[in-house]
Design an enzyme around this catalytic site. Structure first.
Site, short mmCIF file in Angstrom:
data_model
loop_
_atom_site.label_atom_id
_atom_site.label_comp_id
_atom_site.label_asym_id
_atom_site.label_seq_id
_atom_site.Cartn_x
_atom_site.Cartn_y
_atom_site.Cartn_z
N GLY A 1 0.83 -1.20 0.00
CA GLY A 1 0.00 0.00 0.00
C GLY A 1 0.86 1.25 0.00
O GLY A 1 0.51 2.25 0.64
N ARG B 1 -2.18 -2.71 -6.04
CA ARG B 1 -2.77 -3.27 -7.26
C ARG B 1 -2.64 -2.31 -8.44
O ARG B 1 -2.70 -2.74 -9.59
CB ARG B 1 -4.24 -3.61 -7.03
CG ARG B 1 -4.45 -4.85 -6.15
CD ARG B 1 -5.91 -5.05 -5.82
NE ARG B 1 -6.39 -4.03 -4.90
CZ ARG B 1 -7.66 -3.86 -4.56
NH1 ARG B 1 -8.60 -4.62 -5.10
NH2 ARG B 1 -8.02 -2.92 -3.71
N TYR C 1 -8.99 0.84 17.39
CA TYR C 1 -10.19 0.02 17.58
C TYR C 1 -9.92 -1.46 17.33
O TYR C 1 -10.83 -2.28 17.39
CB TYR C 1 -11.39 0.54 16.78
CG TYR C 1 -11.23 0.67 15.28
CD1 TYR C 1 -11.13 -0.43 14.45
CD2 TYR C 1 -11.24 1.93 14.68
CE1 TYR C 1 -11.03 -0.31 13.07
CE2 TYR C 1 -11.14 2.06 13.30
CZ TYR C 1 -11.04 0.94 12.50
OH TYR C 1 -10.94 1.06 11.14
N PRO D 1 -6.37 9.71 13.82
CA PRO D 1 -6.67 10.39 12.56
C PRO D 1 -5.43 11.03 11.92
O PRO D 1 -4.83 11.93 12.49
CB PRO D 1 -7.68 11.47 12.97
CG PRO D 1 -8.17 11.08 14.32
CD PRO D 1 -7.05 10.34 14.96
#
Length: 293
Positions: A22, A47, A156, A199
């Site tokens: 990524g 990709r 999370y 964030p």
């Protein structure tokens, strides 16, 4: 000094060969840039080969380093093996694997198809597993030591969060994998650590996740005790430290980098309980429109 300054000394990653999944955009691109500035050679994968090639060219021009773009769908083990072999052919060795490839849907879970759920699990958990197994087995077979796997998780992963259930599920699995292999594979000279960012907005990802008025309505800065979002250099600084030899005694650790957000309100997206049903309809339509462009 400022939190936007670069932390490590010049040449801190000289001689390191790093793979970033990524790596074509967003946080992956930011971390790759800093690795290159510190002297590492970096292979970036995703990709989208065209995006990778453009990113590699841009970063090589900026840093004078070596950035190798390689197309790879981390969900497919054969493609991961092929990517690994191409990196080894180009660089000779690999010292660091940064599992950064991810995906997410912000949605009430009952609105998700089983295929949508599978997509996130496959990219985040299965993709991390595929890359970790491919490179880990190679390092074991070749007795190549002093290697690092750094995984990008999320706060999370341990609290859970409504409205991002596939991501929370997958990231929890990655977290367990990180801590488990930190013990099991330490004998092979590998270290496993993770970063749980809060964030850190990137235009592409955040525009897709929180398009239009929703981004303003649910301002993430208001959820952070420090009243700001993260700067990409802060994450790059931490990542560079954790893949460097300066962190040689850090193993099995998950470092939270979120300004205290999760302590203030566990479950990053739980606040979306306030979104009415009709707004979810509008949100889905906006996301589909963006994807079709």
């Amino acid at each position: 000094m400022s939190y936007t300054d670069k932390m490590l000394r010049d040449g801190a990653l000289q001689g390191k060969n790093i793979v970033v999944t990524g790596g074509g955009s967003g946080l992956g691109k930011s971390m790759t840039r800093y690795f290159l500035e510190l002297g590492a050679k970096v292979a970036i994968t995703s990709r989208n080969l065209e995006k990778l090639q453009n990113t590699a060219k841009e970063l090589e021009t900026e840093t004078g380093g070596t950035c190798l773009p390689l197309q790879c769908d981390v969900r497919e083990y054969d493609q991961v093996e092929s990517m690994k072999n191409q990196v080894l052919k180009a660089f000779g060795t690999v010292d660091v694997l940064l599992n950064n490839a991810a995906g997410n849907f912000i949605s009430p879970t009952e609105r998700l198809s089983h295929r949508a759920f599978d997509t996130i699990i496959d990219i985040v958990l299965k993709g991390t597993k595929n890359c970790t197994l491919a490179f880990g087995k190679h390092w074991i077979d070749t007795n190549y030591k002093n290697t690092v796997v750094l995984n990008i998780v999320t706060t999370y992963a341990w609290t859970g969060s409504a409205y991002v259930v596939p991501s929370a599920t997958a990231k929890a699995g990655v977290l367990a994998m990180t801590r488990s292999l930190a013990v099991e594979w330490a004998k092979y000279g590998m270290r496993f650590n993770a970063i749980a960012p809060g964030p850190f907005p990137t235009k592409g990802a955040w525009d897709r996740l929180l398009p239009g008025e929703l981004k303003e309505k649910f301002d993430m800065k208001k959820q952070v005790p420090l009243a700001r979002v993260g700067d990409h250099q802060e994450l790059a600084n931490l990542a560079a430290y954790l893949v460097s030899d300066f962190s040689a005694y850090v193993n099995g650790e998950v470092v939270t980098l979120d300004g205290g957000e999760w302590l203030k309100g566990a479950g990053q997206f739980n606040l979306l309980e306030q979104v009415p049903e009709e707004m979810w309809d509008m949100l889905e339509a906006m996301i589909r429109a963006k994807k079709s462009k």
